[in-house]
Each structure stands twice: as C-alpha cells, then as structure tokens.
Design a protein around this motif. Structure first.
Motif, PDB file in Angstrom:
ATOM      1  N   THR A  46      31.652 -32.664 -88.920  1.00 29.76           N
ATOM      2  CA  THR A  46      33.102 -32.785 -88.995  1.00 29.76           C
ATOM      3  C   THR A  46      33.754 -32.134 -87.782  1.00 29.76           C
ATOM      4  OG1 THR A  46      32.959 -32.677 -91.414  1.00 29.76           O
ATOM      5  CG2 THR A  46      35.119 -32.277 -90.411  1.00 29.76           C
ATOM      6  N   LEU A  47      34.777 -32.798 -87.238  1.00 27.57           N
ATOM      7  CA  LEU A  47      35.573 -32.217 -86.162  1.00 27.57           C
ATOM      8  C   LEU A  47      36.749 -31.489 -86.791  1.00 27.57           C
ATOM      9  CD1 LEU A  47      35.991 -31.943 -83.103  1.00 27.57           C
ATOM     10  CD2 LEU A  47      37.399 -34.002 -83.205  1.00 27.57           C
ATOM     11  N   ARG A  48      36.856 -30.182 -86.508  1.00 25.06           N
ATOM     12  CA  ARG A  48      37.891 -29.358 -87.104  1.00 25.06           C
ATOM     13  C   ARG A  48      38.675 -28.645 -86.020  1.00 25.06           C
ATOM     14  NH1 ARG A  48      34.062 -26.769 -91.924  1.00 25.06           N
ATOM     15  NH2 ARG A  48      33.846 -28.724 -93.098  1.00 25.06           N
ATOM     16  N   GLU A  49      39.774 -28.005 -86.425  1.00 27.14           N
ATOM     17  CA  GLU A  49      40.595 -27.229 -85.514  1.00 27.14           C
ATOM     18  C   GLU A  49      40.882 -25.869 -86.129  1.00 27.14           C
ATOM     19  OE1 GLU A  49      44.155 -29.335 -84.621  1.00 27.14           O
ATOM     20  OE2 GLU A  49      43.143 -30.900 -83.457  1.00 27.14           O
ATOM     21  N   ILE A  50      41.047 -24.869 -85.257  1.00 26.87           N
ATOM     22  CA  ILE A  50      41.419 -23.538 -85.707  1.00 26.87           C
ATOM     23  C   ILE A  50      42.406 -22.951 -84.702  1.00 26.87           C
ATOM     24  CG2 ILE A  50      39.460 -22.427 -84.553  1.00 26.87           C
ATOM     25  CD1 ILE A  50      39.370 -20.460 -86.956  1.00 26.87           C
ATOM     26  N   GLU A  51      43.410 -22.258 -85.201  1.00 26.30           N
ATOM     27  CA  GLU A  51      44.400 -21.627 -84.342  1.00 26.30           C
ATOM     28  C   GLU A  51      43.954 -20.203 -84.047  1.00 26.30           C
ATOM     29  OE1 GLU A  51      47.930 -21.864 -82.098  1.00 26.30           O
ATOM     30  OE2 GLU A  51      46.906 -23.412 -83.262  1.00 26.30           O
ATOM     31  N   LEU A  52      43.666 -19.924 -82.784  1.00 26.75           N
ATOM     32  CA  LEU A  52      43.273 -18.593 -82.352  1.00 26.75           C
ATOM     33  C   LEU A  52      44.360 -18.004 -81.466  1.00 26.75           C
ATOM     34  CD1 LEU A  52      39.498 -19.236 -81.503  1.00 26.75           C
ATOM     35  CD2 LEU A  52      40.495 -18.427 -83.654  1.00 26.75           C
ATOM     36  N   SER A  53      44.159 -16.775 -81.011  1.00 20.34           N
ATOM     37  CA  SER A  53      45.198 -16.098 -80.244  1.00 20.34           C
ATOM     38  C   SER A  53      45.535 -16.829 -78.950  1.00 20.34           C
ATOM     39  CB  SER A  53      44.767 -14.666 -79.933  1.00 20.34           C
ATOM     40  OG  SER A  53      43.548 -14.658 -79.208  1.00 20.34           O
ATOM     41  N   ALA A  54      44.562 -17.527 -78.356  1.00 18.75           N
ATOM     42  CA  ALA A  54      44.794 -18.226 -77.091  1.00 18.75           C
ATOM     43  C   ALA A  54      45.389 -19.612 -77.286  1.00 18.75           C
ATOM     44  CB  ALA A  54      43.500 -18.343 -76.295  1.00 18.75           C
ATOM     45  N   GLY A  55      45.227 -20.181 -78.488  1.00 16.28           N
ATOM     46  CA  GLY A  55      45.689 -21.537 -78.750  1.00 16.28           C
ATOM     47  C   GLY A  55      44.788 -22.233 -79.753  1.00 16.28           C
ATOM     48  N   THR A  56      44.931 -23.532 -79.859  1.00 16.13           N
ATOM     49  CA  THR A  56      44.162 -24.321 -80.815  1.00 16.13           C
ATOM     50  C   THR A  56      42.804 -24.702 -80.220  1.00 16.13           C
ATOM     51  OG1 THR A  56      46.177 -25.223 -81.778  1.00 16.13           O
ATOM     52  CG2 THR A  56      44.130 -26.420 -82.214  1.00 16.13           C
ATOM     53  N   ILE A  57      41.756 -24.426 -80.959  1.00 14.04           N
ATOM     54  CA  ILE A  57      40.392 -24.730 -80.545  1.00 14.04           C
ATOM     55  C   ILE A  57      39.809 -25.768 -81.497  1.00 14.04           C
ATOM     56  CG2 ILE A  57      38.050 -23.793 -80.296  1.00 14.04           C
ATOM     57  CD1 ILE A  57      39.895 -22.800 -78.132  1.00 14.04           C
ATOM     58  N   GLU A  58      39.239 -26.829 -80.943  1.00 14.57           N
ATOM     59  CA  GLU A  58      38.491 -27.787 -81.749  1.00 14.57           C
ATOM     60  C   GLU A  58      37.040 -27.326 -81.865  1.00 14.57           C
ATOM     61  OE1 GLU A  58      40.741 -32.052 -80.935  1.00 14.57           O
ATOM     62  OE2 GLU A  58      38.810 -31.655 -79.976  1.00 14.57           O
ATOM     63  N   TYR A  59      36.409 -27.661 -82.990  1.00  9.44           N
ATOM     64  CA  TYR A  59      34.984 -27.345 -83.109  1.00  9.44           C
ATOM     65  C   TYR A  59      34.291 -28.356 -84.020  1.00  9.44           C
ATOM     66  CZ  TYR A  59      36.166 -24.965 -87.575  1.00  9.44           C
ATOM     67  OH  TYR A  59      36.619 -24.666 -88.846  1.00  9.44           O
ATOM     68  N   ARG A  60      33.044 -28.595 -83.713  1.00 12.22           N
ATOM     69  CA  ARG A  60      32.181 -29.418 -84.541  1.00 12.22           C
ATOM     70  C   ARG A  60      31.483 -28.509 -85.539  1.00 12.22           C
ATOM     71  NH1 ARG A  60      32.703 -32.918 -80.180  1.00 12.22           N
ATOM     72  NH2 ARG A  60      31.700 -34.970 -80.355  1.00 12.22           N
ATOM     73  N   ASP A  61      31.399 -28.968 -86.801  1.00 20.25           N
ATOM     74  CA  ASP A  61      30.837 -28.124 -87.850  1.00 20.25           C
ATOM     75  C   ASP A  61      30.094 -29.010 -88.843  1.00 20.25           C
ATOM     76  OD1 ASP A  61      30.233 -26.216 -89.745  1.00 20.25           O
ATOM     77  OD2 ASP A  61      32.292 -25.500 -89.990  1.00 20.25           O
ATOM     78  N   THR A  62      28.794 -28.768 -88.986  1.00 24.87           N
ATOM     79  CA  THR A  62      28.039 -29.545 -89.974  1.00 24.87           C
ATOM     80  C   THR A  62      28.377 -29.066 -91.381  1.00 24.87           C
ATOM     81  OG1 THR A  62      26.121 -28.073 -89.786  1.00 24.87           O
ATOM     82  CG2 THR A  62      26.169 -30.025 -88.369  1.00 24.87           C
ATOM     83  N   ALA A 117      34.237 -14.238 -79.885  1.00 26.33           N
ATOM     84  CA  ALA A 117      34.127 -13.210 -80.926  1.00 26.33           C
ATOM     85  C   ALA A 117      35.198 -13.405 -81.991  1.00 26.33           C
ATOM     86  CB  ALA A 117      34.244 -11.823 -80.288  1.00 26.33           C
ATOM     87  N   GLU A 118      36.414 -13.739 -81.571  1.00 23.00           N
ATOM     88  CA  GLU A 118      37.491 -13.999 -82.519  1.00 23.00           C
ATOM     89  C   GLU A 118      37.160 -15.215 -83.388  1.00 23.00           C
ATOM     90  OE1 GLU A 118      42.256 -15.230 -82.500  1.00 23.00           O
ATOM     91  OE2 GLU A 118      41.252 -14.724 -80.619  1.00 23.00           O
ATOM     92  N   PHE A 119      36.590 -16.240 -82.775  1.00 28.21           N
ATOM     93  CA  PHE A 119      36.190 -17.451 -83.499  1.00 28.21           C
ATOM     94  C   PHE A 119      35.179 -17.109 -84.598  1.00 28.21           C
ATOM     95  CE2 PHE A 119      33.253 -21.153 -83.698  1.00 28.21           C
ATOM     96  CZ  PHE A 119      34.138 -22.144 -84.087  1.00 28.21           C
ATOM     97  N   LEU A 120      34.179 -16.299 -84.280  1.00 35.21           N
ATOM     98  CA  LEU A 120      33.178 -15.907 -85.280  1.00 35.21           C
ATOM     99  C   LEU A 120      33.837 -15.128 -86.413  1.00 35.21           C
ATOM    100  CD1 LEU A 120      30.212 -14.744 -82.991  1.00 35.21           C
ATOM    101  CD2 LEU A 120      30.575 -16.997 -84.016  1.00 35.21           C
ATOM    102  N   ASP A 121      34.772 -14.238 -86.065  1.00 38.57           N
ATOM    103  CA  ASP A 121      35.472 -13.456 -87.089  1.00 38.57           C
ATOM    104  C   ASP A 121      36.300 -14.349 -88.006  1.00 38.57           C
ATOM    105  OD1 ASP A 121      34.465 -11.028 -86.246  1.00 38.57           O
ATOM    106  OD2 ASP A 121      36.205 -10.538 -85.002  1.00 38.57           O
ATOM    107  N   ARG A 122      37.048 -15.270 -87.409  1.00 39.94           N
ATOM    108  CA  ARG A 122      37.941 -16.116 -88.198  1.00 39.94           C
ATOM    109  C   ARG A 122      37.168 -17.038 -89.137  1.00 39.94           C
ATOM    110  NH1 ARG A 122      42.964 -17.384 -86.459  1.00 39.94           N
ATOM    111  NH2 ARG A 122      42.983 -18.660 -88.356  1.00 39.94           N
ATOM    112  N   LEU A 123      35.999 -17.478 -88.712  1.00 39.21           N
ATOM    113  CA  LEU A 123      35.180 -18.322 -89.591  1.00 39.21           C
ATOM    114  C   LEU A 123      34.296 -17.493 -90.512  1.00 39.21           C
ATOM    115  CD1 LEU A 123      34.042 -21.336 -87.362  1.00 39.21           C
ATOM    116  CD2 LEU A 123      35.981 -21.165 -88.911  1.00 39.21           C
ATOM    117  N   ASP A 124      34.331 -16.163 -90.339  1.00 37.84           N
ATOM    118  CA  ASP A 124      33.563 -15.229 -91.160  1.00 37.84           C
ATOM    119  C   ASP A 124      32.071 -15.581 -91.132  1.00 37.84           C
ATOM    120  OD1 ASP A 124      33.224 -13.019 -92.764  1.00 37.84           O
ATOM    121  OD2 ASP A 124      33.520 -14.125 -94.635  1.00 37.84           O
TER     122      ASP A 124
END
Length: 289
Positions: free
Chosen positions: A2-18, A84-91
């Motif tokens: 699945t292609l997803r999005e997450i809002e981080l401090s720098a802006g919106t990041i897309e990511y692929r996630d099985t 590092a923020e991405f890993l934290d936000r996705l726990d």
C-alpha cells in the motif's frame, strides 16, 4: 503493498508499506539514495514481504511528490533525523534498517547521532562511506549542479529525458546495469515541478557544505554493537569494494556478502540475491538483538 502518506515535521512523506501483521520476521525499513524514490525496493520487497513487514519511505532527495516546508532541514543529518522521526511516528521497534547508495549514509549518520533506539540490526548495501562523499563522478556532478539556481538546475536536468544521457557515467550509467526504465520515472518530479527542483537544490547545497560528515560517522561505527550486514556489488564502479570490507571490519558484529553482476543499485540489478542475503541475515539466531 500500500502507498501511504504521513505528515512529519519537514512535510508530507509518502511510503510503501506491506503492512502484514502476520509476518514472522522483523520489520524491514528500506532507504534509497539521491534522485530516487521508494520504488528502488520493489523487487526485494516482493521477495521479502511473505515473512516481513516492509516499509520504504520516499525521502526528499529529488524524486519525491510533496514539496517540503520552507524551513525544513534538507541536509543529510536533517534527513537522517527525519528517518528517526518516521520510525517513531510509525512506532516501529527492532527494525532491520537497510540503506543503499546515500540511504546507507543515512544509516551511518543515525548511528553517529545515537538515534538507533528502534533499530535492531542494519544492512549497508553498496553505499556512500568514508571519503567517498559525494560518491564518484556522479555525485560530484550532482553537487556542482546544486550550485545553480533552481531554474537553471531544471534546464540542465532536462537532458536527462534522453536515454543516452541517463546512461552516461555522470548520470545513472555506472549506478545500474538494468534499471533505466525506473531511473526515467524517478526523474519526472524534478523535470516537471519547480517546487521539487527547489527542494533538490536546497538538499544538494547542504550536502556540498559538509563533505567530511561520513568520515566522522565512520568513527562511531565501532560503538554499534548490534548485528550488521554489509552487502556490496563486486563490480561497483562508484562505491569502492574496499569500502565494503572496511565497513564490515569496523562494525563489531559486521559481516560482508558480495553480489556479482551488479552495479551500486543492487535492488534494481540483483533484487532476488539482495533479498536472500537480507532474509538469511534476519533469520540467523545470532543476529537477534
């Protein structure tokens, strides 16, 4: 996947996630390099996703879809902090963090900065290291183009629409043997969107301002006491094979695997072989954290 999005401090990041919670192996997070996006990892993910949750963010390296905020730190250390923020936000915990090309530089910077609480093991795959930053003629050419204004940078990059230009050694010619169709797609945002060109120029200028950062990062590697795999393309023309051996020796629990018939972008040239090396690494009992 699945292609997803997450809002981080720098802006919106897309990511692929099985996103497969039934997977039995550790979550694998995969980082790409300059002028690339998460599709670099599609081949390895296809082979790994049966037993692992695989997460691949598209970082603001010039092939991203959402422009970053005007005050975003687009230096390499800044983007490492974004990981590092991405890993934290996705726990995500006990992650196997994999980096190819400049993605491997980000892994080293996370180690340098002590930001590896959520990382159980690392994989460095044919990546920037030591004094090889920017890497080879390709990297040096990119940093030079970053000195241009965003408009002139965009004009210069228009020639990348032509396959013979993309296959030059100053472009992608020495990075991949087989991935030209993918590299052409990666270039679309920078060729068509002014806001992405502005991000790319900011990122390249920041990278050019500190070309010794991986020398200092290497000094921190002996303190990383978790399992580490170094995977190197034996025919690499951009990332010296000797650097793979040096990285494996510096990492206390490091070991080296060499892959034939590939240039730097092993995920494009030899995806099955890379996935096998990563799977065997994560499946070995002694690599438990």
């Amino acid at each position: 996947m699945t292609l997803r999005e997450i809002e981080l401090s720098a802006g919106t990041i897309e990511y692929r996630d099985t996103g497969d919670t039934r997977s039995t192996g550790p979550t694998i997070v995969l980082l790409h390099g300059l002028l690339m996006d998460a599709s670099l990892w599609d081949g390895p993910i296809a082979a790994l996703s049966a037993e692992h949750r695989c997460v691949a963010p598209t970082l603001p390296f010039g092939a991203h879809q959402h422009a970053m905020r005007a005050d975003a730190d687009l230096s390499l250390p800044g983007i490492a902090r974004l990981v590092a923020e991405f890993l934290d936000r996705l726990d995500l915990d006990d992650v196997t963090l994999v980096g190819n090309d400049t993605g491997g530089a980000l892994v080293q910077l996370l180690i340098r900065d002590g930001a590896t609480e959520r990382v159980g093991r690392i994989v460095l795959a044919s990546c920037d290291a030591f004094d090889n930053f920017p890497p080879g003629l390709t990297g040096r050419t990119l940093l030079l183009t970053g000195k241009l204004s965003p408009r002139l940078f965009g004009l210069f990059m228009q020639q990348m629409r032509l396959r013979p230009v993309r296959r030059l050694r100053i472009a992608f010619g020495w990075l991949t043997k087989r991935g030209d169709a993918v590299t052409a797609r990666w270039l679309a945002p920078i060729l068509t969107r002014a806001e992405i060109r502005r991000d790319a120029v900011r990122m390249l200028r920041a990278a050019g301002a500190d070309t010794d950062l991986l020398l200092t990062a290497a000094e921190s590697l002996p303190a990383f006491d978790r399992p580490a795999l170094v995977v190197w393309a034996s025919e690499d023309r951009v990332m010296p094979p000797d650097h793979g051996r040096r990285l494996a020796e510096l990492l206390p629990r490091g070991r080296l695997v060499e892959i034939r018939d590939s240039y730097t972008l092993i995920p494009l040239d030899r995806p099955t072989e890379l996935a096998r090396a990563i799977h065997e690494f994560t499946d070995t009992p002694e690599t438990a954290r």
